[in-house]
Design an enzyme around this catalytic site. Structure first.
Site, PDB file in Angstrom:
ATOM      1  N   LEU A 216       0.835  -1.199   0.000  1.00 26.46           N
ATOM      2  CA  LEU A 216       0.000   0.000   0.000  1.00 26.46           C
ATOM      3  C   LEU A 216       0.876   1.259   0.000  1.00 26.46           C
ATOM      4  O   LEU A 216       2.074   1.195   0.273  1.00 26.46           O
ATOM      5  CB  LEU A 216      -0.899  -0.006   1.246  1.00 26.46           C
ATOM      6  CG  LEU A 216      -2.040  -1.031   1.239  1.00 26.46           C
ATOM      7  CD1 LEU A 216      -2.587  -1.214   2.648  1.00 26.46           C
ATOM      8  CD2 LEU A 216      -3.148  -0.594   0.287  1.00 26.46           C
TER       9      LEU A 216
ATOM     10  N   LYS B 181       8.903  -1.157   1.798  1.00 26.23           N
ATOM     11  CA  LYS B 181       9.659  -0.039   2.360  1.00 26.23           C
ATOM     12  C   LYS B 181       9.104   1.279   1.798  1.00 26.23           C
ATOM     13  O   LYS B 181       8.424   1.267   0.777  1.00 26.23           O
ATOM     14  CB  LYS B 181      11.158  -0.211   2.040  1.00 26.23           C
ATOM     15  CG  LYS B 181      11.462  -0.391   0.537  1.00 26.23           C
ATOM     16  CD  LYS B 181      11.446   0.916  -0.180  1.00 26.23           C
ATOM     17  CE  LYS B 181      10.984   0.883  -1.562  1.00 26.23           C
ATOM     18  NZ  LYS B 181      10.622   2.205  -2.118  1.00 26.23           N
TER      19      LYS B 181
ATOM     20  N   ARG C 243       4.320   8.908  -5.758  1.00 24.51           N
ATOM     21  CA  ARG C 243       5.679   9.337  -5.393  1.00 24.51           C
ATOM     22  C   ARG C 243       5.804  10.856  -5.388  1.00 24.51           C
ATOM     23  O   ARG C 243       6.776  11.383  -4.838  1.00 24.51           O
ATOM     24  CB  ARG C 243       6.688   8.718  -6.353  1.00 24.51           C
ATOM     25  CG  ARG C 243       6.794   7.201  -6.225  1.00 24.51           C
ATOM     26  CD  ARG C 243       7.488   6.576  -7.418  1.00 24.51           C
ATOM     27  NE  ARG C 243       7.495   5.125  -7.328  1.00 24.51           N
ATOM     28  CZ  ARG C 243       6.472   4.345  -7.667  1.00 24.51           C
ATOM     29  NH1 ARG C 243       5.358   4.908  -8.129  1.00 24.51           N
ATOM     30  NH2 ARG C 243       6.547   3.041  -7.555  1.00 24.51           N
TER      31      ARG C 243
END
Length: 337
Positions: A81, A104, A173
């Site tokens: 997720l 991560k 991102r």
């Protein structure tokens, strides 16, 4: 551990979400693992879950994460997720009695990482690990072995670089609300590998960050980690030409890793060892580091042994990451340990 789990030959996996990294890379790699069987996938959209399940041959689909966690036939959860949901849903999975492999970075802060550690500590029969897959590739195992054996003399410096170009405003991102940014996405690798190779925690760190005016996320971050006996420097960026490389330097030699992070699963990898003026090329046979990660994780469950990367490592990595951010804001060194 429950005798039923010990006797199992395969760990039955459930996947939280249809995230791209899972569908394209990790799920097929888990399916290729000897001790794995991917039984279910979930999404907030049942249609998306069905599409992914059909593509990957997964028998069960769920239209919510809760339904998957309630499935008694699932032993382990893979959590890809968005960053801001890592800890919350990993904790819920632990409380549902599932082992957890979480992508991560483990969370958004040291405090969050410690919350996950506390939940895992409360149920020690369950295995919980941060998914830094690079550590399981033979090139990294060999690099650490060479350093530990003194093949390059005394370790003094590490240089790492990791970049790609992505200016899509909708991409997670590039969103601050879900924990985006270059340091969180790829800089965390540079911190992790530095600690992995030095086998220690940095005493202090220094960071510099540039932020995108539109996104608010860092698009270029550089840092310096002081280990006392040596240093590690890194740069990561989400708005530079795609590139990655790691150099590890000692008093009598050096190691260079060509594709340190996204090691391809369909071709050999190379590293170079330079000692006494001689340069040796080391070739590593084709392998999938995500499959290797799944194998090691499953084996820890089946043998009831510790996972190779404990959650304390994830907490420590997050502490260093926060130190870089704090240093970038203050313009000063930040003491870590």
């Amino acid at each position: 551990m429950n005798e039923k789990v010990i006797a199992m030959k395969k760990i039955r996996w459930g996947i939280l979400s249809t995230a791209k990294i899972g569908v394209e890379k990790v799920i097929p790699a888990i399916q290729a693992s000897t001790h794995s069987e991917v039984m279910a996938i979930s999404s907030q959209s049942l249609d998306k879950a069905r599409v992914a399940a059909t593509k990957l041959g997964i028998p069960k689909v769920y239209g919510s994460y809760e339904e998957l966690l309630d499935d008694p036939d699932i032993d382990a959860i893979y959590n890809p997720l968005p960053n801001h949901l890592h800890v919350d849903w990993s904790v819920k999975a632990i409380r549902a009695g599932k082992h957890v492999l979480c992508e991560k970075p483990i969370g958004l802060s040291t405090k969050e990482a410690e919350q996950l550690l506390a939940a895992a500590t409360a149920q020690p029969e369950l295995k919980v690990m941060e998914a830094f897959m690079y550590r399981f590739h033979p090139q990294w195992q060999r690099a650490r072995q060479l350093v530990d054996e003194g093949a390059i003399g005394n370790l003094g410096a590490i240089q790492s670089f990791f970049s790609y170009y992505n200016v899509d405003a909708a991409n997670i991102r590039n969103r601050t609300d879900v924990g985006g940014g270059g340091l969180m996405d790829i800089g965390c690798y540079c911190l992790s590998l530095s600690r992995f190779i030095f086998g220690a925690e940095p005493r202090r760190v220094m960071g510099a960050m540039l932020h995108d005016d539109s996104f608010g996320t860092d698009y270029l971050t550089s840092g310096l980690l002081d280990f006392g006996s040596g240093t590690s420097v890194f740069t990561c960026s989400t708005q530079l030409a795609p590139y990655q490389r790691v150099n590890i330097l000692g008093t009598t030699g050096r190691i260079e890793i060509e594709i340190p992070f996204n090691a391809p699963p369909d071709q050999p990898c190379r590293m170079w060892l330079q000692t006494n003026g001689k340069l040796e090329e080391i070739i590593f046979a084709t392998c999938n580091q995500y499959t290797l990660q799944a194998e090691v994780f499953c084996q820890a469950i089946l043998d009831n042994t510790a996972v190779p990367t404990p959650l304390t490592d994830a907490v420590d990595n997050m502490r260093v990451l926060e130190g870089i951010v704090e240093s970038a804001r203050s313009g000063s060194w930040v003491v870590i340990s």
